[in-house]
Design an enzyme around this catalytic site. Sequence first.
Site, short mmCIF file in Angstrom:
data_model
loop_
_atom_site.label_atom_id
_atom_site.label_comp_id
_atom_site.label_asym_id
_atom_site.label_seq_id
_atom_site.Cartn_x
_atom_site.Cartn_y
_atom_site.Cartn_z
N PHE A 38 0.85 -1.18 0.00
CA PHE A 38 0.00 0.00 0.00
C PHE A 38 0.89 1.23 0.00
O PHE A 38 1.72 1.42 0.90
CB PHE A 38 -0.94 -0.04 1.21
CG PHE A 38 -1.93 -1.16 1.12
CD1 PHE A 38 -3.21 -0.93 0.66
CD2 PHE A 38 -1.57 -2.45 1.45
CE1 PHE A 38 -4.12 -1.97 0.54
CE2 PHE A 38 -2.47 -3.50 1.32
CZ PHE A 38 -3.76 -3.25 0.87
N VAL A 76 2.77 -1.52 4.33
CA VAL A 76 2.41 -0.12 4.13
C VAL A 76 3.71 0.66 4.01
O VAL A 76 4.59 0.54 4.87
CB VAL A 76 1.57 0.39 5.33
CG1 VAL A 76 1.28 1.86 5.21
CG2 VAL A 76 0.29 -0.42 5.45
N CYS A 77 3.84 1.44 2.96
CA CYS A 77 5.06 2.24 2.76
C CYS A 77 5.22 3.22 3.92
O CYS A 77 4.33 4.03 4.19
CB CYS A 77 4.99 3.00 1.45
SG CYS A 77 6.41 4.08 1.19
N ILE A 78 6.34 3.15 4.59
CA ILE A 78 6.55 3.96 5.79
C ILE A 78 6.60 5.45 5.46
O ILE A 78 6.01 6.27 6.17
CB ILE A 78 7.79 3.51 6.58
CG1 ILE A 78 7.85 4.24 7.92
CG2 ILE A 78 9.07 3.69 5.76
CD1 ILE A 78 8.85 3.65 8.89
N ALA A 81 3.12 6.61 4.66
CA ALA A 81 2.30 6.55 5.87
C ALA A 81 2.60 7.72 6.80
O ALA A 81 1.68 8.37 7.32
CB ALA A 81 2.52 5.23 6.59
#
Length: 130
Positions: A38, A76-78, A81
């Site tokens: 994501f 989830v891409c840090i 995010a």
Amino acid sequence: MKFAIAVFSPAHAPSSRRALQFAQAALAGGHDIVRLFFYQDGVHSASANVVAPQDELDVAANWRSFISEHQLDAVVCIAAALRRGVLNAEEAQRYQRPAVNLPAPWELSGLGQLHEGAQSADRLICFGGD
């Protein structure tokens, strides 16, 4: 066939719903999903604070259920995010923020996870984005 799936749009977008339907159909058809990634506004699908109106499908909740039920690798891409205020406990503490809104089964990680997923899959399928 092994798929890596990247979702670039938020849960309320039609492309996020299509990504979920594709993932469900892939598993039902006997295929594997090596990674769900994501990115960009897609990180909102992982937020525990997303609330769908009563007359709409709760795609974010459906993603959580689907990932948990099938024990899928959901990343989830840090960077995306953090920009959007989607934080796990570690990042909330690091940046001294009062709220945590990234529950299990989601994992924060970098773009390298998208690359690795694409390398281990037969196909990378992307949904949404600009």
